[in-house]
Design a protein around this motif. Structure first.
Motif, PDB file in Angstrom:
ATOM      1  N   TYR A 144       0.896  -1.635   0.116  1.00  0.00           N
ATOM      2  CA  TYR A 144       0.218  -0.022  -0.143  1.00  0.00           C
ATOM      3  C   TYR A 144       0.651   1.007  -0.016  1.00  0.00           C
ATOM      4  CZ  TYR A 144      -4.693  -2.397   0.198  1.00  0.00           C
ATOM      5  OH  TYR A 144      -5.415  -3.301   0.040  1.00  0.00           O
ATOM      6  N   TYR A 145       2.195   0.898   0.126  1.00  0.00           N
ATOM      7  CA  TYR A 145       3.261   1.839   0.777  1.00  0.00           C
ATOM      8  C   TYR A 145       2.799   3.533  -0.688  1.00  0.00           C
ATOM      9  CZ  TYR A 145       6.666   5.100   1.313  1.00  0.00           C
ATOM     10  OH  TYR A 145       7.441   6.096   1.625  1.00  0.00           O
ATOM     11  N   PRO A 146       3.261   2.995  -2.013  1.00  0.00           N
ATOM     12  CA  PRO A 146       2.746   3.763  -3.290  1.00  0.00           C
ATOM     13  C   PRO A 146       1.888   4.320  -3.611  1.00  0.00           C
ATOM     14  CG  PRO A 146       3.346   1.146  -3.867  1.00  0.00           C
ATOM     15  CD  PRO A 146       2.948   1.283  -2.292  1.00  0.00           C
ATOM     16  N   ARG A 147       0.772   3.622  -2.760  1.00  0.00           N
ATOM     17  CA  ARG A 147      -0.781   3.534  -3.002  1.00  0.00           C
ATOM     18  C   ARG A 147      -0.778   5.148  -2.011  1.00  0.00           C
ATOM     19  NH1 ARG A 147       0.556  -0.878  -4.813  1.00  0.00           N
ATOM     20  NH2 ARG A 147      -0.227  -2.020  -6.724  1.00  0.00           N
ATOM     21  N   LEU A 148      -0.092   5.650  -0.924  1.00  0.00           N
ATOM     22  CA  LEU A 148      -0.632   6.322  -0.162  1.00  0.00           C
ATOM     23  C   LEU A 148      -1.449   7.481  -0.438  1.00  0.00           C
ATOM     24  CD1 LEU A 148       1.609   6.191   2.270  1.00  0.00           C
ATOM     25  CD2 LEU A 148      -0.435   4.998   2.457  1.00  0.00           C
ATOM     26  N   ILE A 149      -0.681   7.816  -1.959  1.00  0.00           N
ATOM     27  CA  ILE A 149      -2.030   9.004  -2.415  1.00  0.00           C
ATOM     28  C   ILE A 149      -3.071   8.866  -2.387  1.00  0.00           C
ATOM     29  CG2 ILE A 149      -0.224  10.197  -3.261  1.00  0.00           C
ATOM     30  CD1 ILE A 149      -0.242   8.781  -5.734  1.00  0.00           C
ATOM     31  N   ARG A 150      -3.766   7.687  -2.423  1.00  0.00           N
ATOM     32  CA  ARG A 150      -5.205   7.374  -2.999  1.00  0.00           C
ATOM     33  C   ARG A 150      -6.227   8.796  -2.371  1.00  0.00           C
ATOM     34  NH1 ARG A 150      -5.284   0.360  -3.732  1.00  0.00           N
ATOM     35  NH2 ARG A 150      -7.994   1.599  -2.760  1.00  0.00           N
ATOM     36  N   GLU A 173      -4.584   8.911   7.546  1.00  0.00           N
ATOM     37  CA  GLU A 173      -4.179   9.408   8.577  1.00  0.00           C
ATOM     38  C   GLU A 173      -2.609   9.281   9.079  1.00  0.00           C
ATOM     39  OE1 GLU A 173      -6.578   7.206  12.060  1.00  0.00           O
ATOM     40  OE2 GLU A 173      -8.552   6.710   9.563  1.00  0.00           O
ATOM     41  N   VAL A 174      -2.285   8.076   8.417  1.00  0.00           N
ATOM     42  CA  VAL A 174      -0.735   8.061   8.185  1.00  0.00           C
ATOM     43  C   VAL A 174       0.284   8.446   7.953  1.00  0.00           C
ATOM     44  CG1 VAL A 174       0.645   6.323   9.719  1.00  0.00           C
ATOM     45  CG2 VAL A 174      -1.712   5.966   9.734  1.00  0.00           C
ATOM     46  N   ASP A 175       1.287   9.080   8.271  1.00  0.00           N
ATOM     47  CA  ASP A 175       1.690   9.974   6.644  1.00  0.00           C
ATOM     48  C   ASP A 175       3.329   9.056   6.752  1.00  0.00           C
ATOM     49  OD1 ASP A 175       3.571  10.479   8.763  1.00  0.00           O
ATOM     50  OD2 ASP A 175       4.094  12.674   8.435  1.00  0.00           O
ATOM     51  N   ARG A 176       3.583   9.301   5.345  1.00  0.00           N
ATOM     52  CA  ARG A 176       4.627   8.450   4.599  1.00  0.00           C
ATOM     53  C   ARG A 176       5.689   7.503   5.359  1.00  0.00           C
ATOM     54  NH1 ARG A 176       5.602   8.064  -1.634  1.00  0.00           N
ATOM     55  NH2 ARG A 176       2.751   8.392  -2.310  1.00  0.00           N
ATOM     56  N   ARG A 177       5.828   8.708   6.542  1.00  0.00           N
ATOM     57  CA  ARG A 177       7.396   8.688   7.420  1.00  0.00           C
ATOM     58  C   ARG A 177       6.669   7.559   8.455  1.00  0.00           C
ATOM     59  NH1 ARG A 177       9.567  13.628   9.989  1.00  0.00           N
ATOM     60  NH2 ARG A 177       8.093  14.178   9.030  1.00  0.00           N
ATOM     61  N   ALA A 178       5.190   7.602   9.000  1.00  0.00           N
ATOM     62  CA  ALA A 178       4.785   7.280   9.982  1.00  0.00           C
ATOM     63  C   ALA A 178       4.806   5.520   9.377  1.00  0.00           C
ATOM     64  CB  ALA A 178       3.740   7.288  10.642  1.00  0.00           C
ATOM     65  N   VAL A 179       4.524   5.108   7.789  1.00  0.00           N
ATOM     66  CA  VAL A 179       4.206   3.839   7.504  1.00  0.00           C
ATOM     67  C   VAL A 179       5.750   3.301   7.197  1.00  0.00           C
ATOM     68  CG1 VAL A 179       3.691   2.974   5.438  1.00  0.00           C
ATOM     69  CG2 VAL A 179       1.755   4.468   6.093  1.00  0.00           C
ATOM     70  N   GLN A 180       7.089   3.787   6.725  1.00  0.00           N
ATOM     71  CA  GLN A 180       8.040   3.702   6.903  1.00  0.00           C
ATOM     72  C   GLN A 180       8.630   3.595   7.938  1.00  0.00           C
ATOM     73  OE1 GLN A 180      10.143   2.713   4.938  1.00  0.00           O
ATOM     74  NE2 GLN A 180       8.993   3.273   2.548  1.00  0.00           N
ATOM     75  N   LYS A 181       8.110   3.955   9.370  1.00  0.00           N
ATOM     76  CA  LYS A 181       8.353   3.979  10.281  1.00  0.00           C
ATOM     77  C   LYS A 181       7.995   2.359  10.818  1.00  0.00           C
ATOM     78  CE  LYS A 181       9.285   6.451  14.620  1.00  0.00           C
ATOM     79  NZ  LYS A 181       8.688   7.078  16.144  1.00  0.00           N
ATOM     80  N   ARG A 182       6.541   1.944  10.625  1.00  0.00           N
ATOM     81  CA  ARG A 182       6.353   0.633  10.889  1.00  0.00           C
ATOM     82  C   ARG A 182       6.767  -0.515  10.606  1.00  0.00           C
ATOM     83  NH1 ARG A 182       3.282  -1.690  15.281  1.00  0.00           N
ATOM     84  NH2 ARG A 182       1.978  -3.511  14.089  1.00  0.00           N
TER      85      ARG A 182
END
Ligand SMILES: Nc1nc2c(ncn2[C@@H]2O[C@H](COP(=O)(O)OP(=O)(O)OP(=O)(O)O)[C@@H](O)[C@H]2O)c(=O)[nH]1
Ligand SMILES: [Mg+2]
Length: 429
Positions: A144-150, A173-182
């Motif tokens: 989903y990361y590359p699809r966050l802009i949906r 809700e979660v920005d990309r950086r948070a996802v990367q951290k996760r």
């Protein structure tokens, strides 16, 4: 809210079944029936994920449309059908790019999911143990990361259900950086789990292990239950019933226990994120002494399933392991010609019905024979090309004492009798 909590919340939201349309593209060199077969499988996946398929739409096309995957006219047709049947989601059999998903959703006004997204969704629902949950979440976030802009807000109705379980909606809700951290946290967790697994494996390294592998729904867990005489592995006539490998010890001969490991099933186009994150689960197969490759002989496309399974095996580095082919569900065959032909084409294979218990004893005996057979050895004189061929293609055989002798190489092979026989026939000796 953390991602895990949201996954749980979404799992609980979508108990209602959804209405879906399936879409398949028939490219120039493909035949309609193959695409229909793939759509049959996609329908089974949709059913497992909780959707009822109302309609299938296919399109013959020279090439994929970069913006919307199918052509503009087809997109309009899909949109009309969605309105007519009050559809909740459109499922594409092939992988879509994030841009294609966005464009399609804008035009169709219904959420769009591809095969990988659907499989990930099923895995998210099925995951029970900590290990499976971590693995699925990692695969989902990477997908989903590359699809966050949906932009989900333009879609009809509430935003739960297929494609939204797991991290889905948190994208807003979660920005990309948070996802990367996760993602990096989950990777660390997986490393830990993988280490725990190898410690556990080390504890049973003297025991003979067999891994049951194969396409999903072929009967691997049923075989595990039949062999161990227990009914505790989860069996279901849906895809991906098993996500966590179960290990069972059974002792056919006193003092010679065999550990049998049930594994997650394979499928055509298994998303690579999933294969990567299920690595630690699949390591069980890597470290086993024998792979029992289970095939559902009653499935009309069993040969393709063998091919697809071998493809995944290859990507996991399993193709050199000793493999025993076991054709299951022979009780379902309506005519004997399929069985006869398979017996001719797969001479060394076994033919059983795990559910009815037919010929399962043969599987037990064969496993014992292959696992406990003493090593044998033989001497050969081969050409450099033959040696290269041997080194590349032999399974489970050690090549020792290589010595040049008048342009040829004398060597000793050590391995099980069966494997040595295969070498001889492979070299045409
Ligand atoms: N008729 C018949 N059905 C079988 C046989 N073996 C398994 N089944 C059925 O096939 C379905 C799938 O069986 P499972 O054992 O869950 O298959 P699996 O390979 O573990 O599937 P996954 O875990 O999803 O990969 C279930 O409905 C079983 O009851 C058999 O020999 N004959
Ligand atoms: Mg299973």
């Amino acid at each position: 809210m953390n991602v895990e909590a949201i996954i749980e919340e979404h799992k609980s939201i979508s108990i209602e079944r959804e209405k879906a349309i399936l879409v398949g593209l028939i490219l120039v060199n493909e035949s309609e029936w193959i695409v229909q077969d793939h759509l049959d499988e996609l329908e089974a996946l949709a059913d497992t994920a909780g959707a009822d398929v109302v309609k299938r739409i296919t399109q013959r096309k020279m090439r994929i449309d970069a913006a919307t995957f199918v052509g503009g006219g087809k997109v309009n047709e899909i949109a009309t059908e969605c309105k007519r049947h009050d559809i909740d989601l459109v499922i594409f059999d092939d992988d879509l790019t994030p841009v294609q998903v966005r464009n399609l959703e804008k035009k169709i006004q219904v959420k769009v999911v591809d095969r990988s997204g659907l499989i990930l969704d099923i895995f998210a629902r099925r995951a029970k143990t900590r290990e499976a949950k971590v693995q699925v979440e990692l695969a989902q976030l990477e997908y989903y990361y590359p699809r966050l802009i949906r932009q989900w807000t333009h879609l009809k109705g509430s935003q739960g259900g297929i494609g939204f379980r797991g991290p889905g909606e948190t994208q807003l809700e979660v920005d990309r950086r948070a996802v990367q951290k996760r993602i990096s946290f989950l990777k660390k967790e997986l490393d830990k789990i993988s280490r725990q697994r190898s410690t556990r494996r080390a504890g049973r390294k003297d025991e003979a292990t067999v891994a049951l592998i194969g396409y999903t729904n072929v009967g691997k867990s049923t075989i595990l239950n039949t062999l161990s005489g227990k009914q505790d592995a989860f069996v279901e006539n849906r895809l991906f019933a098993t996500l966590d490998p179960k290990v069972r010890r059974f002792e056919a001969k006193p003092g010679k226990p065999i550990l049998v490991i049930d594994t997650v099933g394979f499928i055509r186009k298994l998303p690579h994120h999933l294969v990567a994150s299920f690595r630690s689960t699949l390591e069980e197969a890597e470290h086993s002494d024998l792979l029992v490759h289970v095939v559902d002989l009653s499935h009309p496309r069993f040969e393709d399933q063998i091919k697809q399974t071998r493809k995944v095996m290859e990507s996991l580095g399993l193709s050199k392991k000793p493999e025993l082919l076991v054709f299951n569900k022979i009780d379902l065959l309506s005519n004997s010609s399929i069985l006869e032909r398979a017996k001719e084409n797969y001479e060394d294979a076994l033919f059983i019905s795990a559910e009815k218990g037919h010929r399962v004893w043969e599987l037990q005996e064969k496993m014992e024979e292959l696992l406990f057979q003493p090593n044998d050895s033989m001497e050969l004189l081969v050409s450099p090309e033959q040696l290269k061929n041997l080194e590349e293609n032999t399974k489970n055989i050690s090549i020792l004492n290589k010595k040049w002798e008048e342009g040829l190489i004398r060597l000793k092979l050590v391995g099980k009798q069966n494997d040595l026989n295969n070498v001889i026939s492979g070299l045409g000796l």
